[in-house]
Design a protein around this motif. Structure first.
Motif, short mmCIF file in Angstrom:
data_model
loop_
_atom_site.label_atom_id
_atom_site.label_comp_id
_atom_site.label_asym_id
_atom_site.label_seq_id
_atom_site.Cartn_x
_atom_site.Cartn_y
_atom_site.Cartn_z
N GLN A 51 0.94 -1.16 0.54
CA GLN A 51 0.26 -0.04 0.12
C GLN A 51 1.02 1.46 -0.15
N LYS A 52 1.34 1.25 0.98
CA LYS A 52 2.52 2.58 0.91
C LYS A 52 3.62 2.78 -0.52
N ARG A 53 4.17 1.44 -1.00
CA ARG A 53 5.04 1.80 -1.68
C ARG A 53 4.18 1.80 -3.39
N CYS A 54 3.16 1.74 -3.45
CA CYS A 54 2.32 1.98 -4.29
C CYS A 54 1.51 3.30 -4.36
N ASN A 55 2.31 3.91 -3.16
CA ASN A 55 1.47 5.03 -2.70
C ASN A 55 0.11 5.01 -2.55
N LEU A 56 -1.02 4.63 -2.30
CA LEU A 56 -2.47 3.86 -2.11
C LEU A 56 -3.08 4.29 -0.76
N HIS A 57 -2.19 4.07 0.57
CA HIS A 57 -2.57 5.01 1.23
C HIS A 57 -2.79 6.16 1.45
N LEU A 58 -2.16 7.14 0.10
CA LEU A 58 -2.93 8.57 0.40
C LEU A 58 -4.43 8.78 -0.32
N ILE A 59 -4.52 7.66 -1.15
CA ILE A 59 -5.74 7.87 -1.75
C ILE A 59 -7.10 6.88 -0.64
N ASP A 60 -8.23 7.44 -0.62
CA ASP A 60 -9.14 7.42 0.00
C ASP A 60 -10.57 6.53 -0.71
N ILE A 61 -11.50 6.10 -0.55
CA ILE A 61 -12.17 5.85 -1.14
C ILE A 61 -12.84 5.50 -2.09
N TYR A 62 -13.46 6.94 -1.32
CA TYR A 62 -14.21 8.33 -2.34
C TYR A 62 -13.15 8.82 -3.84
N HIS A 63 -12.14 9.18 -3.67
CA HIS A 63 -11.46 9.09 -4.69
C HIS A 63 -10.61 7.61 -6.12
N VAL A 64 -11.05 6.29 -5.12
CA VAL A 64 -11.68 5.26 -5.81
C VAL A 64 -13.30 5.41 -6.75
N LYS A 100 -1.75 16.03 -8.40
CA LYS A 100 -2.51 17.37 -7.62
C LYS A 100 -3.31 18.47 -6.76
N ARG A 101 -3.31 17.01 -5.91
CA ARG A 101 -3.93 17.43 -4.08
C ARG A 101 -3.11 17.61 -3.59
N LEU A 102 -1.63 16.92 -3.49
CA LEU A 102 -0.58 16.86 -3.00
C LEU A 102 -0.20 17.98 -2.47
N PRO A 103 1.12 18.55 -1.59
CA PRO A 103 1.10 19.87 -1.68
C PRO A 103 2.83 19.76 -2.19
N THR A 104 3.35 20.88 -2.20
CA THR A 104 3.68 21.54 -3.15
C THR A 104 5.47 20.11 -2.39
N THR A 105 5.48 20.84 -1.25
CA THR A 105 6.82 19.65 0.04
C THR A 105 6.52 18.01 -0.26
N HIS A 106 5.06 17.23 -1.22
CA HIS A 106 5.11 15.85 -1.12
C HIS A 106 5.17 15.92 -2.70
N THR A 107 5.80 15.10 -3.46
CA THR A 107 5.47 15.37 -4.18
C THR A 107 5.94 13.50 -5.19
N ILE A 108 4.96 13.05 -5.75
CA ILE A 108 4.71 11.79 -6.36
C ILE A 108 5.40 11.20 -7.55
N ASP A 109 5.83 9.87 -7.77
CA ASP A 109 5.64 9.82 -9.06
C ASP A 109 4.91 9.25 -9.50
N PRO A 110 3.61 9.73 -10.57
CA PRO A 110 2.63 9.01 -10.86
C PRO A 110 2.80 8.00 -11.86
N LEU A 111 3.59 8.20 -12.90
CA LEU A 111 4.38 6.96 -13.45
C LEU A 111 4.68 5.66 -12.98
N GLN A 112 5.03 5.74 -11.79
CA GLN A 112 6.16 4.75 -11.56
C GLN A 112 4.42 3.90 -9.98
N SER A 113 4.07 4.53 -9.79
CA SER A 113 2.92 4.43 -8.94
C SER A 113 1.62 3.47 -9.79
#
Length: 562
Positions: A51-64, A100-113
């Motif tokens: 869950q954390k490796r794919c950054n799914l812990h930052l997405i809740d069920i409503y976004h899904v 797009k929702r995350l602040p500038t201090t916390h970035t992810i790689d959408p393609l890798q996830s």
């Protein structure tokens, strides 16, 4: 052959993960989570890593839910196949919106996830032979792996496996459970939590009619095949909980996460890493019963809770999940609103179409007759708009005008009523009498104050004279002799000094030795206060009489001013 394989993947046929799909499993093996002895904790820790490796812990069920709806999967049957390309688009939209929702201090790689999650989902589907990627498998795996509250996720799961009456459909739940249990099977936990044909029946063995609230009891009392699901959320909640005590085995200074306390060995506590791996030291054994703590409570807090529990003032425990209505909520029917708006739009469009047709069919002759026809069509269109839009405003203006006219009629009737005029004259006469009496009382009060002031001056002068006459303290014998000779010499002033003072004051000085001058002054002041208070009461009674009669005296303000 490569083109054929791509076509098979695009049609949603049985899929296999490529060599690059094993990268996330290689990273999982480096965590050494297989050393955990307890299968429930081992499965929950592995899923938490995914869950954390794919950054799914930052997405809740409503976004899904939103992403699934945008992808058009709600209109597709649950057992329908889905292509890998469509899965990649769905997962890519999830992580693009997250970035797009995350602040500038916390970035992810959408393609890798996206690549990691798609690879893991395909590997989970591959964990069972002859399985294929379906809409139900995508919804089930995303619902389990995403973050958020467990109650919200279970509500979404129940909506997928229940009928329109809010009752669980056993066949749908069996299919959903089969797809969800592919996740622990993909992590080599199939012997403990793999799917069996009795898994669905074991969840609710004695219930024939399962409703939403009964389904949500999984939060507090999960079945054996889903015991790792609540633990996954508890792991996420205690990741940053700090316990300021040392572990009895590894001697670590402080613990993070769960803390385990032995119920037999006094003061023996283990951190989660030592407990999960079965470590023990001293007289403690791994067979001893342990209690799990997810928070740290100071001794003072424990003492307070114990006293509250003893005195019976402890609040009752809240239910593990909210209680929802058994019947599903009915959607709002907007048919009437939509039809009314559509009817109005159709009428406006009909008028505009008639005007356009008239212009197109008539010859191009500019004359007064054609202008009259155009003006007539425009007037009809304007009147129609005024009837539909301004009807409420016109009705409100009419109501206000009627109320204003009624108020004016009442005021005119009150100004010509002879009874009201007579009553107003009596009130005015009473007001003049009270003002005259108040002025006389004020004058008498002023005179009394002048007399009291003169009396106080006389008393001060007498006190000063007596102090000058006897500067030194006389002996007791002399005091007794003087007192015996003239007992009233120093008790009363001469009567001539009271000339010009009121009779009441002179009478007070002329009485016997038992009369106190200070009390007489206080009595006189009280009489003045009582007189003024009686006058104020009469004024209040007159004003109360005015307000107790609900008459309209606005037309007579000019008479009062005169």
């Amino acid at each position: 052959m490569e083109e054929g394989a791509q076509r098979e993947r695009g049609r949603g046929a049985p899929v296999t993960a490529g060599a690059e799909g094993r990268r996330i499993f290689m990273e999982l093996g480096e965590q050494n989570l297989d050393a955990i002895c307890l299968s429930t904790y081992r499965t929950a820790c592995k899923l938490r890593f995914i869950q954390k490796r794919c950054n799914l812990h930052l997405i809740d069920i409503y976004h899904v839910i939103e992403a699934v709806r945008d992808a058009g999967l709600n209109a597709v049957e649950l057992n329908a196949g889905i292509s890998v390309t469509r899965l990649e688009n769905l997962v890519s939209s999830l992580f693009n919106q997250l970035s797009k929702r995350l602040p500038t201090t916390h970035t992810i790689d959408p393609l890798q996830s996206t690549v990691l999650l798609v690879e893991f989902i395909l590997a989970a589907v591959e964990s069972e032979p002859d399985s294929r990627l379906t809409v139900l498998s995508v919804k089930a795996m995303l619902a389990v792996l995403c973050g958020g509250k467990l109650v919200d996720k279970l509500r979404y799961m129940f909506s997928q496996v229940s009928d329109s009456g809010g009752v669980l459909v056993q066949s749908k739940f069996d299919a959903f459970l089969r797809e969800a249990l592919k996740l622990p099977t993909a992590l080599h936990e199939g012997p403990s939590f793999g799917y069996t044909h009795t898994s669905a029946r074991s969840c609710f063995p004695q219930q024939k009619r399962v409703m939403l609230n009964m389904f949500l009891d999984i939060v507090s009392d999960p079945p054996q095949c889903l015991v790792w699901l609540p633990l996954l959320h508890r792991l996420a909640n205690v990741e940053h909980v700090y316990h300021p005590v040392s572990c009895s085995y590894c001697r670590g200074n402080g613990m993070t996460g769960f803390r385990y306390r032995c119920l037999r060995c006094r003061g023996y506590q283990l951190c989660q890493n030592c407990f999960w791996r079965g470590n023990a030291s001293g007289s403690h054994s791994s067979q001893h019963q342990m209690k799990e703590h997810s928070t740290w409570k100071s001794p003072a807090t424990k003492l307070g809770r114990a006293l509250s529990r003893t005195l019976g003032c402890m609040s009752s425990r809240e239910p593990p999940h909210p209680i929802y209505p058994e019947e599903p909520e009915r959607t709002l029917n907007l048919a009437n609103i939509v039809l009314a708006a559509a009817q109005r739009m159709n009428e406006e469009h009909a008028l505009i179409a008639a005007y356009v047709n008239r212009l197109q069919s008539s010859p191009r002759v500019d004359g007064p007759s054609r202008q009259d026809e155009e003006h007539e069509l425009i007037a009809r269109y304007t009147s129609r708009l005024a009837e539909t839009d301004g009807s409420g405003i016109l009705a409100e203006i009419k109501r206000l005008r009627t109320e204003h006219e009624a108020a004016c009629q009442l005021s005119h009737q009150g100004s010509t009523n002879p009874n009201l005029l007579a009553e107003l004259r009596l009130l005015r006469q009473r007001k003049d009498e009270l003002e005259q009496r108040m002025s006389s009382l004020q004058e008498s009060r002023r005179e009394l104050m002048v007399q009291l002031e003169g009396l106080m001056k006389l008393l001060k002068a007498q006190a000063a004279g007596s102090s000058h006459a006897s500067p030194s303290r006389p002996s007791p014998s002399s005091v007794r002799s003087v007192g015996a000779a003239s007992p009233h010499a120093y008790m009363y002033p001469p009567q001539d000094s009271l000339a010009g003072v009121g009779g009441d004051v002179r009478e007070a000085f002329a009485q016997g030795p038992r009369r106190n001058l200070r009390n007489d002054l206080l009595v006189a002041a009280d009489s003045i206060t009582n007189t003024v208070s009686s006058l104020v009461k009469e004024l209040h009674s007159a004003s109360h009489y005015l307000f107790s009669h609900p008459i309209n005296i606005l037309p007579f303000l000019t008479l009062l001013a005169a």
